[in-house]
Scaffold this active site. Sequence first.
Site, PDB file in Angstrom:
ATOM      1  N   LEU A  14      35.032  33.650  36.840  1.00 46.15           N
ATOM      2  CA  LEU A  14      36.366  33.425  37.425  1.00 46.15           C
ATOM      3  C   LEU A  14      36.369  32.165  38.294  1.00 46.15           C
ATOM      4  O   LEU A  14      36.450  32.227  39.516  1.00 46.15           O
ATOM      5  CB  LEU A  14      36.798  34.652  38.228  1.00 46.15           C
ATOM      6  CG  LEU A  14      37.095  35.905  37.403  1.00 46.15           C
ATOM      7  CD1 LEU A  14      37.598  37.036  38.300  1.00 46.15           C
ATOM      8  CD2 LEU A  14      38.109  35.608  36.312  1.00 46.15           C
ATOM      9  N   HIS A  15      36.278  31.034  37.626  1.00 38.72           N
ATOM     10  CA  HIS A  15      36.369  29.735  38.304  1.00 38.72           C
ATOM     11  C   HIS A  15      37.850  29.402  38.501  1.00 38.72           C
ATOM     12  O   HIS A  15      38.729  30.210  38.178  1.00 38.72           O
ATOM     13  CB  HIS A  15      35.653  28.665  37.493  1.00 38.72           C
ATOM     14  CG  HIS A  15      36.125  28.590  36.080  1.00 38.72           C
ATOM     15  ND1 HIS A  15      37.136  27.759  35.685  1.00 38.72           N
ATOM     16  CD2 HIS A  15      35.741  29.284  34.974  1.00 38.72           C
ATOM     17  CE1 HIS A  15      37.350  27.925  34.386  1.00 38.72           C
ATOM     18  NE2 HIS A  15      36.517  28.838  33.933  1.00 38.72           N
TER      19      HIS A  15
END
Lengths: 89, 172
Positions: A14-15
Amino acid sequence: MLERDITVSNRLGLHARASAKLVQALQGFQANIFITYRGKEVNAKSIMGVMMLAAGLGAQLRLRADGPDEEAAMAAMVDLFERKFDEGQ
Amino acid sequence: MALGRARLEQPGRILVDDRPLAAEEIEPEVERLLAAIGLARDELRTLRDKLHGTLASDVGDFLEAHGLILADRDLVAGLVDLIRRGRYRASAALKLQRDKLVAVFEAMEDAYLRSRKEDIDHVLGRVQAALVRESSVEERKLASRVGEILVSDIVAPASWCRWPRTAYSARC
């Protein structure tokens, strides 16, 4: 209220860009939506909250939706995770 | 080897005014911060609209994410709170918030996620830049500069796409 466990399966986790897609996908829903990881719960409509989870590949998340359109919101969220945020890997 | 006039860009470096605000300066400083955030968002939106070809998907996703970060209620509320309750100037509030967020990123286990502290530097650096100029006139001048050597340790996605392809001949 709906709850669902899901595993982060896109390689980069989850960048910022994946978090942005999640936030955008949820913007139209009235339901309150939360993600819990390692005991920390954040608002899934907040990109900073999602990014701060530090959820990488393989992270086990709990999704929670609560509101009039919770089913649709949960479905949209799960679909995005299962599509690996359209990152192809 | 390159010879020419050099311009140093350090988006992650924030010039800080540490003097505490007087009571009557607080609300104008909040307004100054919000205006800078608005300007930074407008610039990102303009850049996003200009994208085409291969840049549109790759850089566009970064710009979308950076725009959302700037719109994040918690982030903005935290900055405003530092000004109102801590009496910090906008630049100091940005620096404090940046340091706090970067510390969280630096503690992340995942190497890629840890490296994305750059997103915070790009976004807050952009607000900082907006604070110190009244408009983006300077940016618009960049495309016409010829023979200038840009020195920077980090070049933000927004920077790459604001220059026409013909505006740079090499990078290293």
